[in-house]
Design an enzyme around this catalytic site. Structure first.
Site, PDB file in Angstrom:
ATOM      1  N   HIS A 219       0.837  -1.202   0.000  1.00  0.00           N
ATOM      2  CA  HIS A 219       0.000   0.000   0.000  1.00  0.00           C
ATOM      3  C   HIS A 219       0.871   1.251   0.000  1.00  0.00           C
ATOM      4  O   HIS A 219       0.623   2.201  -0.768  1.00  0.00           O
ATOM      5  CB  HIS A 219      -0.918  -0.016   1.222  1.00  0.00           C
ATOM      6  CG  HIS A 219      -1.882   1.126   1.261  1.00  0.00           C
ATOM      7  ND1 HIS A 219      -2.574   1.469   2.408  1.00  0.00           N
ATOM      8  CD2 HIS A 219      -2.272   2.037   0.327  1.00  0.00           C
ATOM      9  CE1 HIS A 219      -3.349   2.509   2.155  1.00  0.00           C
ATOM     10  NE2 HIS A 219      -3.172   2.877   0.909  1.00  0.00           N
ATOM     11  N   ASP A 242      -4.771   7.283  12.788  1.00  0.00           N
ATOM     12  CA  ASP A 242      -4.903   7.260  14.249  1.00  0.00           C
ATOM     13  C   ASP A 242      -4.066   8.366  14.881  1.00  0.00           C
ATOM     14  O   ASP A 242      -3.550   8.216  15.984  1.00  0.00           O
ATOM     15  CB  ASP A 242      -4.512   5.898  14.821  1.00  0.00           C
ATOM     16  CG  ASP A 242      -3.133   5.425  14.372  1.00  0.00           C
ATOM     17  OD1 ASP A 242      -2.416   6.207  13.702  1.00  0.00           O
ATOM     18  OD2 ASP A 242      -2.768   4.278  14.681  1.00  0.00           O
ATOM     19  N   ASP A 318       8.960  -0.082   7.127  1.00  0.00           N
ATOM     20  CA  ASP A 318       9.578   0.900   8.019  1.00  0.00           C
ATOM     21  C   ASP A 318      10.865   0.359   8.638  1.00  0.00           C
ATOM     22  O   ASP A 318      11.867   1.081   8.740  1.00  0.00           O
ATOM     23  CB  ASP A 318       8.592   1.360   9.100  1.00  0.00           C
ATOM     24  CG  ASP A 318       7.858   0.218   9.792  1.00  0.00           C
ATOM     25  OD1 ASP A 318       7.963  -0.947   9.335  1.00  0.00           O
ATOM     26  OD2 ASP A 318       7.170   0.485  10.792  1.00  0.00           O
ATOM     27  N   SER A 349      -0.502  -3.950  14.719  1.00  0.00           N
ATOM     28  CA  SER A 349       0.466  -4.365  15.733  1.00  0.00           C
ATOM     29  C   SER A 349      -0.188  -4.773  17.038  1.00  0.00           C
ATOM     30  O   SER A 349       0.497  -5.117  18.008  1.00  0.00           O
ATOM     31  CB  SER A 349       1.462  -3.223  16.007  1.00  0.00           C
ATOM     32  OG  SER A 349       0.785  -2.093  16.515  1.00  0.00           O
TER      33      SER A 349
END
Length: 472
Positions: A219, A242, A318, A349
């Protein structure tokens, strides 16, 4: 109980008044559902951003959508219809992307969603010469989270002059969850919509791994390819569904953009400080260099992307960015006081580290005039010279407790210095300070050349320094 005639009349009048009030609200709700939902999103932000509870929560429907499932599906269908109209306009007339709102589905390795040449070096459409950066909010299926974060981002953007033209906003969704699409549809006058739809199934290499991390990596590749290669933006700011944002979020990135453009030793600029807990930070104008990629609200450039796109990983993007092989000595800029905060306890996560290390990070409440802040010290050689001077002028103390108990006037000009050697000693210090003790790649979180910069409870600079650096 006996009711008198006068009391009966009063009761009837009260019931009538209440009924009229209810009918008025009902009619307003029917004719202004968008405003109602946006108001509920504001209340949702307060709920989602509350302090963490004593016991972790599992994500359910944290905030109930005032629309029925049928209405949500109707909003999502309207968004998909907008995508079809966009596809028709692009195929028939080569429409200006800046005038479009909902783009057709795309994939990480597929064609551009606007039909552009991905190797073009020109910014697409009327964004050319105007846009400083695209800002894109990444989302999947958390409609309640998205409503809160998106409304906050747009409110902060409205504080910045000409932000709609300078910082066009996008929402990029992985998949097609209807609740998320309904939220986007209600904000489509101020954002544009991208949809990541893989052209083949994405699978994890082993059953022990989560496929979510592989979908997320693809993505991110899709949205970066789309905004850099297809739309031609010079920079992209990536945020998540978020997050909440400091009032000077856009001014902060606007000030750092020239530094990022001119210094090839920089990989990104971030709004996040992993150690940004109250009591460990205090100076809102301070920006530092770091060997650690912070994420959680970050900006990079098209030239950096073009060096990464050919080897983008299948998963864990990441952590991949934090490896020495990918960083190649490059660093990121990050603030002392964070410009984002995070309320995302629920996610891929599963809340790992959230209550202890992420929820306590506080974003800046003050609005810095970044035009008046001298940032020339951030250039590579100037920053290294400044750090050497700090270490030389600092006061080395025997223990961390000595530094935490001391008054600021007891520090040297460079602050207090606590030495450590290796990850094991650093972890002891980190746990004492209640910051994340882990290394990623070859660097502690937020570290510059192994040096971690904090504040004591009394506001004095506190540097955790590898013993090898104390040879100056």
């Amino acid at each position: 109980m006996k009711v008198t005639g006068r009391a009966a009349v009063a009761i009837v009048a009260l019931v009538f008044a209440a009924t009229q009030s209810w009918l008025t609200r009902f009619k307003r709700t029917k004719t202004d559902a968008k405003s109602l939902h946006i108001a509920i999103e504001s209340n949702a932000c307060a709920f989602l951003s509350r302090p963490p509870p004593a016991a972790p929560l599992r994500h359910r429907r944290l905030v109930r959508d005032p629309l029925s499932p049928e209405e949500v599906n109707g909003e999502a269908a309207a968004l998909r219809q907008e995508q079809r109209r966009t596809a028709e306009r692009l195929s028939s007339s080569g429409a200006d992307p800046a005038q479009l709102r909902a783009f057709p589905k795309g994939s990480s390795d597929g064609a551009c969603v606007n039909g552009a040449d991905p190797d073009s070096k020109a910014t697409s459409g009327t964004w050319a010469g105007m846009a400083e950066a695209a800002v894109v909010m990444v989302t999947f299926d958390r409609a309640d989270y998205l409503g809160c974060a998106l409304q906050d981002l747009l409110a902060v953007r409205a504080r910045f002059p000409n932000a709609g033209e300078l910082y066009p906003a996008f929402v990029s969704q992985d998949g097609d969850a209807a609740g998320v699409q309904a939220v986007v549809r209600r904000h489509l006058d101020r954002v544009r919509y991208l949809e990541h739809a893989p052209d083949r199934p994405i699978r994890a290499p082993s059953a022990r791994e989560k496929v979510a991390y592989y979908r997320i990596a693809q993505h991110y590749k899709f949205l970066l390819k789309t905004l850099f290669d297809c739309f031609g933006f010079p920079r992209v700011i990536v945020v998540e569904d978020d997050m909440r944002f400091a009032p000077d979020f856009f001014a902060y990135f606007d000030a750092l953009a020239p530094v990022l453009d001119e210094d090839s030793s920089l990989l990104c600029a971030s709004a996040w400080n992993d150690n940004g807990m109250p009591g460990l930070v205090s100076e809102p104008t301070a920006v530092e260099r770091s060997d650690f990629f912070p994420g959680l609200g970050w900006m990079t450039t098209r030239s950096v992307w073009r060096g990464l796109r050919g080897r983008w990983p299948a998963g864990y993007w990441d952590d991949w960015l934090r490896t020495p092989e990918v960083r190649q000595g490059r660093q990121c800029l990050r603030p002392e006081v964070a410009r984002t905060s995070n309320f995302g306890r629920a996610g891929s996560s599963e809340g790992q580290y959230f209550d202890a290390y992420i929820a306590p990070i506080q974003r800046a409440a003050v609005e810095v005039n970044w035009g008046g802040v001298d940032l020339e010290y951030l250039v590579k050689d100037a920053y290294e010279a400044r750090m050497q001077s700090k270490i030389a002028a600092g006061k080395v103390v025997e223990s961390l407790d000595d530094a935490l108990a001391a008054l600021p006037e007891e520090a040297g000009a460079g602050g207090f210095i606590v030495a450590y050697e290796g990850q094991e000693e650093y972890s002891v210090l980190a746990r004492r300070l209640k910051i994340l003790p882990e290394f990623k790649g070859d660097a502690p979180r937020v570290a510059y050349a192994g040096i971690v910069m904090l504040r004591t409870p009394y506001g004095a600079p506190l540097l955790l320094v590898p013993r090898s650096r104390l040879a100056y």
